[in-house]
Scaffold this motif. Structure first.
Motif, PDB file in Angstrom:
ATOM      1  N   TYR A   1     -63.217  12.068 -34.935  1.00  0.00           N
ATOM      2  CA  TYR A   1     -63.422  13.435 -34.443  1.00  0.00           C
ATOM      3  C   TYR A   1     -64.912  13.757 -34.410  1.00  0.00           C
ATOM      4  O   TYR A   1     -65.424  14.318 -33.427  1.00  0.00           O
ATOM      5  CB  TYR A   1     -62.676  14.427 -35.341  1.00  0.00           C
ATOM      6  CG  TYR A   1     -62.912  15.869 -34.961  1.00  0.00           C
ATOM      7  CD1 TYR A   1     -62.236  16.460 -33.892  1.00  0.00           C
ATOM      8  CD2 TYR A   1     -63.823  16.649 -35.671  1.00  0.00           C
ATOM      9  CE1 TYR A   1     -62.459  17.778 -33.537  1.00  0.00           C
ATOM     10  CE2 TYR A   1     -64.055  17.969 -35.334  1.00  0.00           C
ATOM     11  CZ  TYR A   1     -63.369  18.527 -34.259  1.00  0.00           C
ATOM     12  OH  TYR A   1     -63.606  19.838 -33.912  1.00  0.00           O
ATOM     13  N   GLU A   2     -65.618  13.390 -35.470  1.00  0.00           N
ATOM     14  CA  GLU A   2     -67.069  13.619 -35.506  1.00  0.00           C
ATOM     15  C   GLU A   2     -67.773  12.843 -34.392  1.00  0.00           C
ATOM     16  O   GLU A   2     -68.696  13.353 -33.748  1.00  0.00           O
ATOM     17  CB  GLU A   2     -67.635  13.204 -36.863  1.00  0.00           C
ATOM     18  CG  GLU A   2     -67.226  14.115 -38.003  1.00  0.00           C
ATOM     19  CD  GLU A   2     -67.864  13.699 -39.308  1.00  0.00           C
ATOM     20  OE1 GLU A   2     -68.401  12.566 -39.385  1.00  0.00           O
ATOM     21  OE2 GLU A   2     -67.843  14.506 -40.254  1.00  0.00           O
TER      22      GLU A   2
ATOM     23  N   ARG B   1     -51.552  13.006 -28.149  1.00  0.00           N
ATOM     24  CA  ARG B   1     -50.589  13.991 -28.649  1.00  0.00           C
ATOM     25  C   ARG B   1     -50.082  13.681 -30.057  1.00  0.00           C
ATOM     26  O   ARG B   1     -49.540  14.552 -30.729  1.00  0.00           O
ATOM     27  CB  ARG B   1     -49.397  14.098 -27.694  1.00  0.00           C
ATOM     28  CG  ARG B   1     -48.482  12.906 -27.656  1.00  0.00           C
ATOM     29  CD  ARG B   1     -47.172  13.165 -26.896  1.00  0.00           C
ATOM     30  NE  ARG B   1     -46.220  12.111 -27.137  1.00  0.00           N
ATOM     31  CZ  ARG B   1     -46.170  10.974 -26.449  1.00  0.00           C
ATOM     32  NH1 ARG B   1     -47.014  10.762 -25.445  1.00  0.00           N
ATOM     33  NH2 ARG B   1     -45.267  10.064 -26.756  1.00  0.00           N
ATOM     34  N   VAL B   2     -50.259  12.436 -30.535  1.00  0.00           N
ATOM     35  CA  VAL B   2     -49.741  12.107 -31.857  1.00  0.00           C
ATOM     36  C   VAL B   2     -50.611  11.049 -32.517  1.00  0.00           C
ATOM     37  O   VAL B   2     -51.149  10.158 -31.853  1.00  0.00           O
ATOM     38  CB  VAL B   2     -48.269  11.620 -31.775  1.00  0.00           C
ATOM     39  CG1 VAL B   2     -48.153  10.301 -31.014  1.00  0.00           C
ATOM     40  CG2 VAL B   2     -47.648  11.493 -33.163  1.00  0.00           C
ATOM     41  N   GLY B   3     -50.745  11.175 -33.837  1.00  0.00           N
ATOM     42  CA  GLY B   3     -51.432  10.166 -34.637  1.00  0.00           C
ATOM     43  C   GLY B   3     -50.493   9.643 -35.706  1.00  0.00           C
ATOM     44  O   GLY B   3     -49.769  10.426 -36.341  1.00  0.00           O
ATOM     45  N   ILE B   4     -50.478   8.330 -35.889  1.00  0.00           N
ATOM     46  CA  ILE B   4     -49.619   7.690 -36.893  1.00  0.00           C
ATOM     47  C   ILE B   4     -50.563   7.157 -37.968  1.00  0.00           C
ATOM     48  O   ILE B   4     -51.286   6.183 -37.756  1.00  0.00           O
ATOM     49  CB  ILE B   4     -48.768   6.554 -36.274  1.00  0.00           C
ATOM     50  CG1 ILE B   4     -47.838   7.126 -35.199  1.00  0.00           C
ATOM     51  CG2 ILE B   4     -47.960   5.843 -37.333  1.00  0.00           C
ATOM     52  CD1 ILE B   4     -48.408   7.151 -33.799  1.00  0.00           C
ATOM     53  N   PHE B   5     -50.570   7.834 -39.109  1.00  0.00           N
ATOM     54  CA  PHE B   5     -51.606   7.608 -40.112  1.00  0.00           C
ATOM     55  C   PHE B   5     -51.021   7.086 -41.420  1.00  0.00           C
ATOM     56  O   PHE B   5     -49.980   7.548 -41.885  1.00  0.00           O
ATOM     57  CB  PHE B   5     -52.359   8.910 -40.390  1.00  0.00           C
ATOM     58  CG  PHE B   5     -52.970   9.532 -39.161  1.00  0.00           C
ATOM     59  CD1 PHE B   5     -53.886   8.822 -38.389  1.00  0.00           C
ATOM     60  CD2 PHE B   5     -52.621  10.810 -38.765  1.00  0.00           C
ATOM     61  CE1 PHE B   5     -54.454   9.389 -37.251  1.00  0.00           C
ATOM     62  CE2 PHE B   5     -53.187  11.394 -37.634  1.00  0.00           C
ATOM     63  CZ  PHE B   5     -54.096  10.673 -36.877  1.00  0.00           C
TER      64      PHE B   5
ATOM     65  N   GLU C   1     -54.554  17.945 -37.543  1.00  0.00           N
ATOM     66  CA  GLU C   1     -53.789  18.533 -36.444  1.00  0.00           C
ATOM     67  C   GLU C   1     -54.559  19.658 -35.769  1.00  0.00           C
ATOM     68  O   GLU C   1     -54.527  19.803 -34.543  1.00  0.00           O
ATOM     69  CB  GLU C   1     -52.439  19.039 -36.971  1.00  0.00           C
ATOM     70  CG  GLU C   1     -51.502  17.913 -37.370  1.00  0.00           C
ATOM     71  CD  GLU C   1     -50.111  18.381 -37.738  1.00  0.00           C
ATOM     72  OE1 GLU C   1     -49.166  17.577 -37.603  1.00  0.00           O
ATOM     73  OE2 GLU C   1     -49.968  19.542 -38.171  1.00  0.00           O
ATOM     74  N   GLU C   2     -55.262  20.452 -36.572  1.00  0.00           N
ATOM     75  CA  GLU C   2     -56.027  21.563 -36.010  1.00  0.00           C
ATOM     76  C   GLU C   2     -57.223  21.060 -35.199  1.00  0.00           C
ATOM     77  O   GLU C   2     -57.498  21.538 -34.101  1.00  0.00           O
ATOM     78  CB  GLU C   2     -56.511  22.488 -37.135  1.00  0.00           C
ATOM     79  CG  GLU C   2     -57.244  23.721 -36.645  1.00  0.00           C
ATOM     80  CD  GLU C   2     -57.703  24.611 -37.785  1.00  0.00           C
ATOM     81  OE1 GLU C   2     -58.803  25.155 -37.689  1.00  0.00           O
ATOM     82  OE2 GLU C   2     -56.955  24.737 -38.778  1.00  0.00           O
ATOM     83  N   LYS C   3     -57.925  20.084 -35.746  1.00  0.00           N
ATOM     84  CA  LYS C   3     -59.119  19.573 -35.057  1.00  0.00           C
ATOM     85  C   LYS C   3     -58.748  18.849 -33.758  1.00  0.00           C
ATOM     86  O   LYS C   3     -59.381  19.044 -32.723  1.00  0.00           O
ATOM     87  CB  LYS C   3     -59.904  18.633 -35.983  1.00  0.00           C
ATOM     88  CG  LYS C   3     -60.799  19.340 -36.997  1.00  0.00           C
ATOM     89  CD  LYS C   3     -61.506  18.328 -37.860  1.00  0.00           C
ATOM     90  CE  LYS C   3     -62.689  18.852 -38.624  1.00  0.00           C
ATOM     91  NZ  LYS C   3     -62.693  20.197 -39.097  1.00  0.00           N
ATOM     92  N   TRP C   4     -57.736  17.996 -33.826  1.00  0.00           N
ATOM     93  CA  TRP C   4     -57.379  17.158 -32.677  1.00  0.00           C
ATOM     94  C   TRP C   4     -56.366  17.817 -31.742  1.00  0.00           C
ATOM     95  O   TRP C   4     -56.248  17.415 -30.581  1.00  0.00           O
ATOM     96  CB  TRP C   4     -56.800  15.824 -33.156  1.00  0.00           C
ATOM     97  CG  TRP C   4     -57.825  14.824 -33.602  1.00  0.00           C
ATOM     98  CD1 TRP C   4     -58.266  14.609 -34.869  1.00  0.00           C
ATOM     99  CD2 TRP C   4     -58.544  13.902 -32.775  1.00  0.00           C
ATOM    100  NE1 TRP C   4     -59.205  13.608 -34.895  1.00  0.00           N
ATOM    101  CE2 TRP C   4     -59.402  13.149 -33.615  1.00  0.00           C
ATOM    102  CE3 TRP C   4     -58.544  13.628 -31.411  1.00  0.00           C
ATOM    103  CZ2 TRP C   4     -60.242  12.154 -33.140  1.00  0.00           C
ATOM    104  CZ3 TRP C   4     -59.385  12.630 -30.933  1.00  0.00           C
ATOM    105  CH2 TRP C   4     -60.219  11.913 -31.787  1.00  0.00           C
ATOM    106  N   GLY C   5     -55.605  18.775 -32.269  1.00  0.00           N
ATOM    107  CA  GLY C   5     -54.541  19.367 -31.457  1.00  0.00           C
ATOM    108  C   GLY C   5     -53.374  18.412 -31.237  1.00  0.00           C
ATOM    109  O   GLY C   5     -52.803  18.346 -30.155  1.00  0.00           O
ATOM    110  N   ILE C   6     -53.024  17.655 -32.291  1.00  0.00           N
ATOM    111  CA  ILE C   6     -51.960  16.642 -32.187  1.00  0.00           C
ATOM    112  C   ILE C   6     -50.983  16.801 -33.352  1.00  0.00           C
ATOM    113  O   ILE C   6     -51.230  17.559 -34.288  1.00  0.00           O
ATOM    114  CB  ILE C   6     -52.532  15.208 -32.209  1.00  0.00           C
ATOM    115  CG1 ILE C   6     -53.245  14.942 -33.557  1.00  0.00           C
ATOM    116  CG2 ILE C   6     -53.466  14.967 -31.035  1.00  0.00           C
ATOM    117  CD1 ILE C   6     -53.712  13.516 -33.753  1.00  0.00           C
TER     118      ILE C   6
END
Length: 433
Positions: A189-190, A205-209, A223-228
């Motif tokens: 993100y940075e 739309r989705v991240g699998i972490f 979720e807030e930063k990426w919108g996912i």
């Protein structure tokens, strides 16, 4: 969405019957083929014939990471070496790495488990997955790769690192799913901000972490930063790698354990006694289908609890809560038990603080000292010294009030704390314990 309805929605009675059948076969096989297990079983007077019900597993000795190291490299393999088609190894920080092997069938099983994982996260055929887990001896990259291909997703095998190139390709290729560690997602993100990319304009739309413990507060941050949607997954190389358990996008409330392949227990980490479902303790896994390297009652050191209540997604597998820490990550500071995730929860709720921190423990004049380095945003760091001092004092007070421990908080400039392309190094313990 469910990848394999036949097994993922099995009635509990049928599932437990399948587990018992597979458990008996596994115990018989390791007793016959792995000298280590035969010796361990014989020492406590256990023979596989004595297993009549699942609860009888409590009479079987535990397996630990040290056991794998002591039998380095191939001493715990249950098949001839020429049937092992792949080897992975953990990135152990001390001593020998733990080596794991896979037969062709193990690789197929692993892909199946990761297909379930991605499907539960909403990834489907035709999606573009940016796989930023590390490739190589680490199990994350290839483990995720095969599962995503199985469901028909397009995989970008980019691995970790080179963050600016990552966000460029994410934009150019139109990645709509990403898999990596949660701390690396914040790192990316940075990098996107530095490149002038508005991440919310990307199709992602989705991240699998997974691969490191992370809190629900960090989930909200991502979720807030990426919108996912940010989905948690869990695994460890000794058991198979990623794919042991996974969240579903419908609930995001506990990780479904692939119980047709792994039998789970929760134990008291001090006594080793089994605990009932619902109580928090150390998670223990027994593999039910692994061929090359079956593990029996493997102590993960991860702290969680098991949720038996049905999930809205329709899966019948039990769920484990997000891991809150590890028994060997737990710090004891002046008699107080502390998990890094507790500090993280407080920091992410604090305005002006970035989700990058480091905990430094030292012993001065026989007294434990705790210091927390915290990055703050540019606008906060350029503010008056009094404002920064007030912020430091606020965090110190919150840590004292919520955890019960006195510490020194030191605010540092953005990007001061070293970034990780894999698991974030959260703790530096300088004590000689």
């Amino acid at each position: 969405m469910i990848w394999n309805e036949e097994f993922e929605t099995l009635p509990r009675e049928a599932l437990e019957a399948l587990q018992l059948k597979r458990l008996k076969a596994t115990l018989e096989r390791v007793y016959a083929t792995v000298p280590f297990y035969k010796k361990k079983f014989d020492e406590v007077g256990f023979h596989p014939d004595k297993l009549k019900q699942l609860s009888d597993l409590k009479y079987v000795p535990f397996t630990t990471k040290q056991d794998l190291r002591d039998n380095y490299p191939f001493g715990l393999f249950a098949v001839p070496r020429d049937q092992v088609v792949r080897v992975h190894a953990s990135s152990g920080t001390t001593g020998k790495p733990t080596v794991v092997g896979y037969t062709k069938r193990d690789i197929s099983t692993w892909a199946e488990l990761m297909a379930r994982t991605f499907t539960a996260a909403g990834v489907k055929k035709g999606d573009i997955l940016q796989n930023a887990y590390g490739y190589g001896l680490f199990t994350g990259g290839l483990g995720a790769h095969y599962g995503a291909e199985m469901i028909g997703a397009t995989v970008i095998p980019i691995s970790g690192g080179n963050s600016k190139r990552q966000v460029m390709l994410m934009k150019d290729f139109g990645s709509n799913a990403i898999s990596c560690t949660p701390s690396y997602a914040l790192n990316l993100y940075e990098a996107a901000l530095e490149e002038g990319i508005n991440v919310k304009e990307l199709p992602l739309r989705v991240g699998i972490f997974g691969a490191e413990p992370w809190t629900n507060e960090m989930r909200r941050e991502i979720e807030e930063k990426w919108g996912i949607d940010a989905i948690d997954i869990y695994g460890l190389s000794e058991v198979i790698g990623p794919g042991v358990s996974f969240e579903c996008i419908e609930a995001k409330s506990g990780l479904h354990i692939n119980e047709d392949h792994f039998l789970v227990e929760v134990i008291d980490p001090d006594t080793g006694e089994p605990l009932p479902y619902g109580e928090k303790g150390e998670i223990v896994f027994t593999s039910l289908t692994k061929e090359a390297l079956p593990v029996i009652r493997y102590r993960t050191r991860d702290i969680s609890r098991i949720i038996k209540e049905p999930c809205i997604c329709g899966r019948t597998f039990v769920r484990m809560e997000k891991v809150t820490g590890r028994t060997d990550d737990m710090l004891i500071i002046r008699g107080v038990n502390l998990f890094p995730s507790q500090i993280e929860s407080i920091l992410i709720e604090t305005k002006g603080v970035l989700p990058h921190y480091q905990i430094i423990v030292d012993r001065v004049n026989n007294l434990d000292q705790l210091e927390v380095l915290v990055e703050v945003s540019e606008e906060f760091f350029s503010d008056e010294i009094k404002v920064l001092q007030n912020l430091e004092q606020t965090i110190e007070k919150n840590i004292k009030d919520l955890i019960g421990i006195t510490c020194k908080v030191r605010l540092v400039e953005p990007k001061t704390i070293e970034r990780s392309e894999g698991k974030a190094k959260r703790v530096i313990d300088k004590r000689k314990l």
